[in-house]
Design a protein around this motif. Structure first.
Motif, mmCIF file in Angstrom:
data_model
loop_
_atom_site.group_PDB
_atom_site.id
_atom_site.type_symbol
_atom_site.label_atom_id
_atom_site.label_comp_id
_atom_site.label_asym_id
_atom_site.label_seq_id
_atom_site.Cartn_x
_atom_site.Cartn_y
_atom_site.Cartn_z
ATOM 1 N N THR A 1 0.892 -0.774 -0.717
ATOM 2 C CA THR A 1 0.404 -0.034 0.048
ATOM 3 C C THR A 1 1.002 1.353 -0.031
ATOM 4 O O THR A 1 1.600 1.296 1.239
ATOM 5 C CB THR A 1 -0.586 0.122 1.226
ATOM 6 N N ALA A 2 0.981 2.462 -0.859
ATOM 7 C CA ALA A 2 1.233 3.535 -1.047
ATOM 8 C C ALA A 2 0.342 4.480 -1.813
ATOM 9 O O ALA A 2 -0.714 4.546 -2.218
ATOM 10 C CB ALA A 2 2.274 2.971 -2.564
ATOM 11 N N ILE A 3 0.785 5.712 -0.421
ATOM 12 C CA ILE A 3 -0.351 6.978 -0.283
ATOM 13 C C ILE A 3 0.579 7.591 -0.161
ATOM 14 O O ILE A 3 1.119 7.701 0.820
ATOM 15 C CB ILE A 3 -1.335 6.526 0.783
ATOM 16 N N ASP A 4 0.823 8.910 -1.239
ATOM 17 C CA ASP A 4 1.266 9.768 -1.626
ATOM 18 C C ASP A 4 2.745 9.804 -1.302
ATOM 19 O O ASP A 4 3.624 10.581 -0.848
ATOM 20 C CB ASP A 4 0.518 10.923 0.450
ATOM 21 N N VAL A 5 3.589 8.837 -2.324
ATOM 22 C CA VAL A 5 3.838 8.429 -2.167
ATOM 23 C C VAL A 5 4.463 9.054 -3.550
ATOM 24 O O VAL A 5 4.023 9.426 -4.452
ATOM 25 C CB VAL A 5 4.239 6.933 -2.645
ATOM 26 N N ILE A 6 5.906 9.835 -3.828
ATOM 27 C CA ILE A 6 6.178 10.713 -4.644
ATOM 28 C C ILE A 6 7.795 11.162 -5.318
ATOM 29 O O ILE A 6 8.839 9.904 -4.682
ATOM 30 C CB ILE A 6 6.690 11.991 -4.735
ATOM 31 N N SER A 7 8.583 9.343 -6.403
ATOM 32 C CA SER A 7 9.459 9.588 -7.014
ATOM 33 C C SER A 7 9.548 11.052 -7.674
ATOM 34 O O SER A 7 9.143 11.051 -9.248
ATOM 35 C CB SER A 7 9.831 8.659 -7.317
ATOM 36 N N ILE A 8 10.542 11.314 -8.079
ATOM 37 C CA ILE A 8 10.954 12.381 -9.040
ATOM 38 C C ILE A 8 12.381 12.509 -9.402
ATOM 39 O O ILE A 8 13.401 12.492 -8.439
ATOM 40 C CB ILE A 8 10.774 14.270 -8.456
ATOM 41 N N GLY A 9 12.186 13.018 -11.157
ATOM 42 C CA GLY A 9 13.872 12.968 -11.181
ATOM 43 C C GLY A 9 14.725 12.278 -11.159
ATOM 44 O O GLY A 9 16.049 12.430 -10.937
ATOM 45 N N ALA A 10 14.266 11.035 -11.196
ATOM 46 C CA ALA A 10 15.018 9.685 -11.162
ATOM 47 C C ALA A 10 15.993 9.377 -12.680
ATOM 48 O O ALA A 10 15.559 9.814 -13.893
ATOM 49 C CB ALA A 10 14.398 8.499 -10.963
ATOM 50 N N GLY A 11 17.003 8.848 -12.334
ATOM 51 C CA GLY A 11 17.937 8.877 -13.323
ATOM 52 C C GLY A 11 17.227 7.779 -14.464
ATOM 53 O O GLY A 11 17.956 7.663 -15.365
ATOM 54 N N SER A 12 16.047 7.034 -13.821
ATOM 55 C CA SER A 12 16.290 5.953 -14.229
ATOM 56 C C SER A 12 13.988 6.636 -14.428
ATOM 57 O O SER A 12 14.549 6.938 -14.554
ATOM 58 C CB SER A 12 16.746 4.649 -13.552
ATOM 59 N N ASP A 13 13.848 4.967 -14.368
ATOM 60 C CA ASP A 13 12.481 4.668 -13.958
ATOM 61 C C ASP A 13 11.729 5.711 -12.919
ATOM 62 O O ASP A 13 12.647 5.348 -11.956
ATOM 63 C CB ASP A 13 11.501 3.686 -14.078
ATOM 64 N N ASN A 14 11.187 6.108 -12.379
ATOM 65 C CA ASN A 14 10.579 7.205 -11.043
ATOM 66 C C ASN A 14 10.183 5.521 -10.244
ATOM 67 O O ASN A 14 10.307 5.148 -9.190
ATOM 68 C CB ASN A 14 9.701 7.885 -11.489
ATOM 69 N N PHE A 15 9.168 4.733 -10.637
ATOM 70 C CA PHE A 15 8.333 3.374 -10.160
ATOM 71 C C PHE A 15 9.048 2.405 -11.393
ATOM 72 O O PHE A 15 8.409 2.283 -12.196
ATOM 73 C CB PHE A 15 6.980 3.786 -10.004
ATOM 74 N N VAL A 16 9.467 1.031 -10.408
ATOM 75 C CA VAL A 16 9.555 0.264 -11.473
ATOM 76 C C VAL A 16 9.106 -0.852 -10.608
ATOM 77 O O VAL A 16 9.466 -1.258 -9.077
ATOM 78 C CB VAL A 16 11.407 -1.012 -11.829
ATOM 79 N N LEU A 17 7.428 -1.921 -11.509
ATOM 80 C CA LEU A 17 6.488 -2.281 -9.606
ATOM 81 C C LEU A 17 6.765 -4.115 -11.111
ATOM 82 O O LEU A 17 5.740 -3.867 -11.586
ATOM 83 C CB LEU A 17 5.573 -1.625 -9.998
ATOM 84 N N SER A 18 6.898 -4.682 -10.061
ATOM 85 C CA SER A 18 7.157 -6.272 -10.953
ATOM 86 C C SER A 18 6.406 -7.337 -9.680
ATOM 87 O O SER A 18 7.164 -7.352 -8.496
ATOM 88 C CB SER A 18 8.843 -6.200 -11.010
ATOM 89 N N ASN A 19 6.212 -7.713 -10.000
ATOM 90 C CA ASN A 19 5.270 -8.691 -9.689
ATOM 91 C C ASN A 19 4.600 -8.383 -8.306
ATOM 92 O O ASN A 19 5.284 -8.350 -7.284
ATOM 93 C CB ASN A 19 5.909 -10.186 -9.935
#
Length: 288
Positions: A220-238
């Motif tokens: 569970t992720a609520i109000d989670v921010i990823s900004i300016g990543a040098g790769s992908d901001n989020f990788v969600l696998s399985n």
């Protein structure tokens, strides 16, 4: 009457001794730049070099009592080795920077790996096998804390967890400019973390993926921010049966949200819910 008075006094002394010698509610760790009056109250005082030694000692002490709170004062903690957060132990600072700006007045608790840092991540969570625990690993918590990666060597993650680690909770946590990934969970010893909760968590300008979660069921992720990543901001696998609510992916060099892997059809399988999430100005797709 004198005997009664002595009996009453002895009872009060016994009660007082049981309070001072019994289980400690929390362990206070003072930063090297904390005020002297704060250091005087602390259980552990850091000197600005290898501060993970004092923090780890407090975490170990809390774990030895069956769990507890390690409270960091406001200030700067320099580390040269990972901090291992044991089951049922809470690591709590004074404030997590959301969003960090150089001229912004804050007085948070900041853990910063130094150039000599050796290890995969600033804070590490271990499963039962790697941690040598008598039972399954669960209920680690991190509150009100900032991790700064400005001085770290290459490929140091902010927070890392692997193997069976259940029920972790992160709130008001900022991971700023990590040289690796901000948050990274993955399978080890045939098991993986699951049922973690992230609330008001920020990963700002990571060199690698901002938040990379592999085989992480019931997240569970609520109000989670990823900004300016040098790769992908989020990788969600399985990540079956997981929920992302009000999260944001912005300004990455890759995708905003990259969703991949085999989601299965049997036990533990299921879809993933995105509600009120947004994405903007990524180099590639918003959702991939």
């Amino acid at each position: 009457p004198v005997n009664d008075a002595f009996t009453a006094q002895d009872t009060r002394i016994t009660d007082l001794e049981s309070r001072t010698q019994g289980q400690t509610y929390y362990f206070l760790v003072a930063a090297s730049n904390a005020p002297d009056q704060v250091k005087a109250k602390a259980d552990y005082v850091c000197d600005g070099l290898a501060d993970q030694i004092e923090i780890q000692s407090a975490v170990d002490a809390a774990f030895a009592q069956g769990g507890g709170i390690v409270q960091l004062t406001a200030g700067f903690f320099s580390t040269s080795f990972p901090i291992t957060l044991h089951p049922a132990v809470t690591l709590r600072g004074a404030h997590g920077d959301q969003i960090f700006n150089p001229d912004q007045l804050t007085s948070g608790s900041r853990i910063a790996p130094d150039p000599s840092f050796v290890g995969g991540a600033v804070i590490v969570l271990l499963g039962q096998t790697a941690g040598g625990y008598g039972n399954k690993s669960a209920e680690q918590r991190i509150f009100h804390l900032t991790i700064l990666g400005d001085s770290a060597p290459a490929n140091v993650h902010g927070i890392q967890g692997s193997d069976y680690i259940h029920g972790v909770y992160l709130e008001d946590v900022a991971i700023v400019r990590p040289t690796g990934k901000g948050i990274y969970t993955f399978t080890e010893n045939g098991a993986q973390p699951f049922s973690w909760t992230f609330r008001r968590v920020l990963v700002d300008n990571s060199v690698g993926v901002g938040i990379h979660l592999i085989n992480h069921t019931d997240c569970t992720a609520i109000d989670v921010i990823s900004i300016g990543a040098g790769s992908d901001n989020f990788v969600l696998s399985n990540m079956p049966n997981s929920r992302f609510i009000g999260c944001r992916a912005e300004w990455s060099e890759g995708h905003g949200y990259k969703i991949e892997g085999d989601w299965g059809t049997g036990s533990g399988s299921g879809g993933m819910l995105f509600s009120g999430c947004s994405t903007d100005r990524n180099h590639s797709n918003g959702f991939d």
